[in-house]
Design an enzyme around this catalytic site. Structure first.
Site, PDB file in Angstrom:
ATOM      1  N   GLU A   1     -28.066 207.112 -46.893  1.00 27.10           N
ATOM      2  CA  GLU A   1     -29.263 207.079 -47.743  1.00 27.10           C
ATOM      3  C   GLU A   1     -30.520 207.250 -46.892  1.00 27.10           C
ATOM      4  O   GLU A   1     -30.588 206.768 -45.767  1.00 27.10           O
ATOM      5  CB  GLU A   1     -29.354 205.740 -48.458  1.00 27.10           C
ATOM      6  CG  GLU A   1     -28.201 205.491 -49.397  1.00 27.10           C
ATOM      7  CD  GLU A   1     -28.285 204.133 -50.076  1.00 27.10           C
ATOM      8  OE1 GLU A   1     -27.336 203.788 -50.776  1.00 27.10           O
ATOM      9  OE2 GLU A   1     -29.291 203.422 -49.889  1.00 27.10           O
TER      10      GLU A   1
ATOM     11  N   CYS B   1     -37.913 206.583 -44.599  1.00 27.81           N
ATOM     12  CA  CYS B   1     -37.058 205.522 -44.073  1.00 27.81           C
ATOM     13  C   CYS B   1     -35.700 206.144 -43.753  1.00 27.81           C
ATOM     14  O   CYS B   1     -35.084 206.761 -44.624  1.00 27.81           O
ATOM     15  CB  CYS B   1     -36.926 204.423 -45.120  1.00 27.81           C
ATOM     16  SG  CYS B   1     -35.810 203.118 -44.618  1.00 27.81           S
TER      17      CYS B   1
ATOM     18  N   CYS C   1     -22.826 199.367 -42.027  1.00 22.68           N
ATOM     19  CA  CYS C   1     -23.411 198.476 -41.021  1.00 22.68           C
ATOM     20  C   CYS C   1     -22.418 197.359 -40.702  1.00 22.68           C
ATOM     21  O   CYS C   1     -21.808 196.798 -41.611  1.00 22.68           O
ATOM     22  CB  CYS C   1     -24.715 197.884 -41.541  1.00 22.68           C
ATOM     23  SG  CYS C   1     -25.519 196.805 -40.346  1.00 22.68           S
TER      24      CYS C   1
ATOM     25  N   CYS D   1     -24.948 191.334 -43.584  1.00 20.48           N
ATOM     26  CA  CYS D   1     -25.909 190.357 -44.114  1.00 20.48           C
ATOM     27  C   CYS D   1     -25.560 190.080 -45.585  1.00 20.48           C
ATOM     28  O   CYS D   1     -25.216 191.002 -46.332  1.00 20.48           O
ATOM     29  CB  CYS D   1     -27.334 190.896 -44.020  1.00 20.48           C
ATOM     30  SG  CYS D   1     -27.839 191.202 -42.324  1.00 20.48           S
TER      31      CYS D   1
ATOM     32  N   CYS E   1     -27.155 192.163 -48.537  1.00 24.93           N
ATOM     33  CA  CYS E   1     -27.303 193.608 -48.343  1.00 24.93           C
ATOM     34  C   CYS E   1     -26.072 194.381 -48.794  1.00 24.93           C
ATOM     35  O   CYS E   1     -24.950 194.075 -48.392  1.00 24.93           O
ATOM     36  CB  CYS E   1     -27.579 193.868 -46.866  1.00 24.93           C
ATOM     37  SG  CYS E   1     -27.542 195.607 -46.425  1.00 24.93           S
TER      38      CYS E   1
ATOM     39  N   GLY F   1     -27.793 200.405 -41.559  1.00 27.68           N
ATOM     40  CA  GLY F   1     -27.369 200.237 -40.169  1.00 27.68           C
ATOM     41  C   GLY F   1     -28.347 199.463 -39.317  1.00 27.68           C
ATOM     42  O   GLY F   1     -29.485 199.204 -39.716  1.00 27.68           O
ATOM     43  N   GLU F   2     -27.888 199.076 -38.144  1.00 23.54           N
ATOM     44  CA  GLU F   2     -28.705 198.358 -37.165  1.00 23.54           C
ATOM     45  C   GLU F   2     -29.001 199.340 -36.022  1.00 23.54           C
ATOM     46  O   GLU F   2     -28.105 199.670 -35.227  1.00 23.54           O
ATOM     47  CB  GLU F   2     -27.944 197.114 -36.667  1.00 23.54           C
ATOM     48  CG  GLU F   2     -28.458 196.498 -35.388  1.00 23.54           C
ATOM     49  CD  GLU F   2     -29.922 196.096 -35.420  1.00 23.54           C
ATOM     50  OE1 GLU F   2     -30.308 195.307 -36.286  1.00 23.54           O
ATOM     51  OE2 GLU F   2     -30.681 196.592 -34.551  1.00 23.54           O
TER      52      GLU F   2
ATOM     53  N   SER G   1     -36.763 198.543 -37.000  1.00 23.55           N
ATOM     54  CA  SER G   1     -36.534 197.171 -37.440  1.00 23.55           C
ATOM     55  C   SER G   1     -35.144 196.730 -36.980  1.00 23.55           C
ATOM     56  O   SER G   1     -34.163 197.449 -37.165  1.00 23.55           O
ATOM     57  CB  SER G   1     -36.613 197.133 -38.964  1.00 23.55           C
ATOM     58  OG  SER G   1     -36.231 195.864 -39.426  1.00 23.55           O
TER      59      SER G   1
ATOM     60  N   SER H   1     -36.195 191.585 -38.452  1.00 23.11           N
ATOM     61  CA  SER H   1     -35.769 191.066 -39.758  1.00 23.11           C
ATOM     62  C   SER H   1     -35.429 189.597 -39.590  1.00 23.11           C
ATOM     63  O   SER H   1     -34.358 189.268 -39.082  1.00 23.11           O
ATOM     64  CB  SER H   1     -34.533 191.825 -40.254  1.00 23.11           C
ATOM     65  OG  SER H   1     -34.839 193.176 -40.406  1.00 23.11           O
ATOM     66  N   LEU H   2     -36.336 188.742 -40.002  1.00 22.35           N
ATOM     67  CA  LEU H   2     -36.174 187.304 -39.737  1.00 22.35           C
ATOM     68  C   LEU H   2     -35.479 186.616 -40.924  1.00 22.35           C
ATOM     69  O   LEU H   2     -34.414 186.024 -40.772  1.00 22.35           O
ATOM     70  CB  LEU H   2     -37.554 186.687 -39.490  1.00 22.35           C
ATOM     71  CG  LEU H   2     -37.568 185.328 -38.831  1.00 22.35           C
ATOM     72  CD1 LEU H   2     -37.043 185.404 -37.412  1.00 22.35           C
ATOM     73  CD2 LEU H   2     -38.977 184.750 -38.837  1.00 22.35           C
ATOM     74  N   HIS H   3     -36.118 186.663 -42.067  1.00 24.71           N
ATOM     75  CA  HIS H   3     -35.553 186.213 -43.358  1.00 24.71           C
ATOM     76  C   HIS H   3     -35.271 184.720 -43.488  1.00 24.71           C
ATOM     77  O   HIS H   3     -34.902 184.262 -44.583  1.00 24.71           O
ATOM     78  CB  HIS H   3     -34.291 187.001 -43.715  1.00 24.71           C
ATOM     79  CG  HIS H   3     -34.474 188.486 -43.657  1.00 24.71           C
ATOM     80  ND1 HIS H   3     -35.642 189.109 -44.007  1.00 24.71           N
ATOM     81  CD2 HIS H   3     -33.634 189.483 -43.256  1.00 24.71           C
ATOM     82  CE1 HIS H   3     -35.521 190.415 -43.839  1.00 24.71           C
ATOM     83  NE2 HIS H   3     -34.321 190.663 -43.379  1.00 24.71           N
TER      84      HIS H   3
ATOM     85  N   ASN I   1     -34.867 193.242 -53.579  1.00 25.20           N
ATOM     86  CA  ASN I   1     -34.214 194.018 -54.638  1.00 25.20           C
ATOM     87  C   ASN I   1     -32.826 193.424 -54.829  1.00 25.20           C
ATOM     88  O   ASN I   1     -31.985 193.540 -53.940  1.00 25.20           O
ATOM     89  CB  ASN I   1     -34.060 195.490 -54.217  1.00 25.20           C
ATOM     90  CG  ASN I   1     -35.336 196.276 -54.412  1.00 25.20           C
ATOM     91  OD1 ASN I   1     -36.173 195.928 -55.240  1.00 25.20           O
ATOM     92  ND2 ASN I   1     -35.498 197.328 -53.646  1.00 25.20           N
TER      93      ASN I   1
ATOM     94  N   CYS J   1     -31.232 198.902 -49.412  1.00 21.61           N
ATOM     95  CA  CYS J   1     -30.399 199.793 -48.624  1.00 21.61           C
ATOM     96  C   CYS J   1     -28.921 199.626 -48.974  1.00 21.61           C
ATOM     97  O   CYS J   1     -28.417 198.540 -49.130  1.00 21.61           O
ATOM     98  CB  CYS J   1     -30.703 199.640 -47.140  1.00 21.61           C
ATOM     99  SG  CYS J   1     -29.687 198.518 -46.234  1.00 21.61           S
TER     100      CYS J   1
HETATM  101  S1  SF4 Z   1     -29.709 194.211 -43.879  1.00 20.30           S
HETATM  102 FE1  SF4 Z   1     -29.700 195.753 -42.263  1.00 20.30          FE
HETATM  103  S2  SF4 Z   1     -28.660 194.720 -40.572  1.00 20.30           S
HETATM  104 FE2  SF4 Z   1     -28.137 193.530 -42.395  1.00 20.30          FE
HETATM  105  S3  SF4 Z   1     -26.200 194.426 -43.148  1.00 20.30           S
HETATM  106 FE3  SF4 Z   1     -27.885 195.496 -44.197  1.00 20.30          FE
HETATM  107  S4  SF4 Z   1     -28.235 197.328 -42.960  1.00 20.30           S
HETATM  108 FE4  SF4 Z   1     -27.093 195.870 -41.685  1.00 20.30          FE
END
Ligand code: SF4
Length: 352
Positions: A82, A113, A120, A124, A127, A172-173, A204, A227-229, A303, A344
């Site tokens: 994406e 983006c 990934c 998380c 996600c 992805g990271e 990020s 990305s702290l969260h 989202n 994402c």
């Molecule tokens: S938020 Fe980012 S780092 Fe976490 S699983 Fe999704 S894509 Fe990977």
């Protein structure tokens, strides 16, 4: 699109062919070699055979009025990624005009983006990409292709607009694919290709400290976001299992080193998830972590993808006020395209 054979095709060509091809691909954004009129016909025919330019993609529009679009690109091996185009329209004050007439002139800013991996591995909890698992890293060319796709689209629309910003915040990271990520970033920045200023490139990370250290040593001065969260390791662990390996104290140490070396500010991203991390207590705890020079907080409306719900507008505003009242600069990011599954991985998940 696959231009991996370009060097081989140009082996016996004069050096200036590279400049001609860079201009055709990354400034004129041709989508067919037939349009590269500066190249000899016989070379164009070979390029058509060996370096296909077609990008297979499906575009989804949002009707939210925020003018973002999402594309699902199918790669050569059939994997899907994406990428999002965010069109921001604002009022720009032209200094000359302001003096003479007091008028404002509308400005257009286009941000892309990009994804850096197919899926990934970090998984998380909030996600869709993480939930779908990890397939493979993207090559630098596949990352750049996402920007080229949107640049071609803007050109096709006939508007005199370009891609202003690129953010590595998609699937992805990026720091788990560091080599290809940084190669792509340098390519985007290269004046001979897309010429996007380093300060208009942002990456990020979930907090991969090795990547933060490597980025601090790069000559490319791009922006860094974390990305702290969550304001503590326990809550963060519930949301991001990666925390097992990367504790907050290690991330802050790496960020402080980065700031010392680069003098650049760092953005901490904080997804606002209803009833999970959005209380006054978390806001105050976050304040304690963020009171450092060049630290900034960006609150992101969530989202919804599954078990979590987005925080209410009022809650986000109260959270922001607590930060600001305690001297921590905080912004709230516009949320783009909940209707099209803009979080994402949502769209890819639906397609699969
Ligand atoms: S938020 Fe980012 S780092 Fe976490 S699983 Fe999704 S894509 Fe990977």
């Amino acid at each position: 699109m696959n231009i991996s054979k370009l060097t081989a095709v140009l082996e016996n060509e004069p050096k200036f062919r590279y400049a001609q091809i860079n201009k055709a691909l990354f400034q004129d954004y041709i989508s067919s070699w037939d349009k590269a009129s500066s190249l000899p016909k016989v070379l164009r025919e070979r390029l058509i055979e060996e370096c296909p330019l077609e990008i297979k993609a499906e575009v989804f529009k949002t009707d939210s009025g925020h003018r973002s679009e999402k594309a699902l690109i199918t790669l050569e091996d059939g994997e899907m990624i994406e990428t999002v185009l965010i069109r921001q329209r604002g009022k720009k004050v032209e200094p000359g005009l302001k003096k003479a007439t007091g008028e404002n002139v509308a400005s257009a800013r286009n941000t892309v983006c990009v994804s850096s991996q197919v899926g990934c591995p970090l998984n998380c909890a909030f996600c869709a990409t993480g939930a779908a698992g990890f397939k493979r890293n993207l090559s630098a060319e596949e990352i750049v292709e996402q920007v080229v796709f949107w640049a071609r689209r803007l050109k096709e629309e006939g508007k005199d607009e370009k891609i202003d910003n690129v953010v590595f915040m998609g699937m992805g990271e990026p720091f788990l694919n560091y080599k290809e990520f940084i190669k792509a970033a340098k390519f985007l920045n290269n004046p001979e290709t897309l010429n996007i200023g380093a300060r208009r490139l942002s990456v990020s990370t979930a907090g991969i400290t090795e990547g933060i250290k490597r980025l601090a040593g790069e000559s490319l001065q791009m922006n860094l976001a974390i990305s702290l969260h969550a304001p503590n390791d326990n809550l963060r662990y519930e949301l991001m299992p990666i925390v097992k390996k990367y504790l907050l104290k290690d991330i802050f140490r790496a960020v402080d080193d980065y700031i010392r070396k680069t003098g650049r500010r760092v953005m901490f991203e904080y997804l606002m998830i209803k009833g999970i991390n959005d209380g006054d207590r978390e806001a105050l705890e976050l304040t304690g972590l963020m009171k450092k020079p060049l630290y900034m907080v960006n609150l992101i409306p969530y989202n919804a993808t599954g078990k979590f719900r987005p925080s209410d507008r009022e809650r986000i505003e109260s959270f922001r006020e607590i930060l600001e009242e305690n001297g921590v600069p905080a912004t709230v990011r516009l949320s783009f395209g909940a209707e099209i599954g803009a979080a994402c991985g949502q769209l890819r998940g639906k397609k699969k």
